[in-house]
Design a protein around this motif. Structure first.
Motif, short mmCIF file in Angstrom:
data_model
loop_
_atom_site.label_atom_id
_atom_site.label_comp_id
_atom_site.label_asym_id
_atom_site.label_seq_id
_atom_site.Cartn_x
_atom_site.Cartn_y
_atom_site.Cartn_z
N SER A 107 29.62 4.22 31.26
CA SER A 107 29.23 5.60 30.98
C SER A 107 28.55 5.65 29.62
O SER A 107 28.94 4.95 28.70
CB SER A 107 30.45 6.51 30.99
N SER A 109 26.84 8.29 26.60
CA SER A 109 26.69 9.63 26.04
C SER A 109 25.43 9.68 25.19
O SER A 109 25.18 8.77 24.40
CB SER A 109 27.89 9.98 25.16
N ARG A 126 25.93 11.58 30.02
CA ARG A 126 26.59 12.72 29.40
C ARG A 126 25.74 13.13 28.20
O ARG A 126 25.41 12.29 27.36
CB ARG A 126 28.00 12.34 28.95
N THR A 128 25.15 15.86 24.96
CA THR A 128 25.76 16.89 24.12
C THR A 128 24.86 18.14 24.15
O THR A 128 23.65 18.03 24.40
CB THR A 128 25.93 16.40 22.67
#
Length: 144
Positions: A107, A109, A126, A128
């Protein structure tokens, strides 16, 4: 050189202790175990770290630290690093191909750090809220 001439280097092999062979050997009678007590008995064993009932050192000291098992499978990419990716759709595989994340990362980010100039499509990462705003302001989009 002959096989019967071979021998270990001087001082490299220490002779084993010959226990219970009389008082002249210094290891007679009690065989170096002292008098009585648990450690003098046959099978006199206690667990590693046992201190005779006193609270052992590993229990006296405070617990410290934590090592996350999932940390090694996640990675972070900064927004300005996306400029080095030569792909229209940026996903985990594209980031691995560009050597921005390690091969074992599962994963990823995307964090808001730096600026992005080109319009890109982000898929399967992912993102922000700050990074999402900058991507959409540059004409890109974030999928799933």
């Amino acid at each position: 050189m002959f096989l019967n001439d071979l021998h270990p280097a001087e001082g490299s092999r220490q002779a084993k202790k010959r226990l219970g062979r009389g008082i002249g050997s210094t290891l007679g009678k009690t065989s170096g175990k002292g008098h009585k007590g648990q450690k003098a008995r046959a099978g006199g064993f206690h667990k590693v770290g046992f201190e005779g009932g006193q609270m052992p050192l590993q229990r006296r000291l405070p617990k410290v630290g934590f090592r996350s098992q999932s940390k090694k499978f996640s990675a972070q990419v900064r927004l300005h690093e996306l400029a080095s990716v030569d792909s229209a759709v940026i996903d985990v595989l594209a980031l691995k191909a560009a050597n921005l994340v390690p091969a074992y990362a599962k994963s990823v980010s995307l964090i808001d750090s730096g600026e992005i100039a080109k319009a890109v499509t982000i898929s399967g990462l992912r993102v922000t809220p700050g990074a999402r705003a900058k991507i959409e302001a540059a004409g890109g989009k974030v999928e799933g």
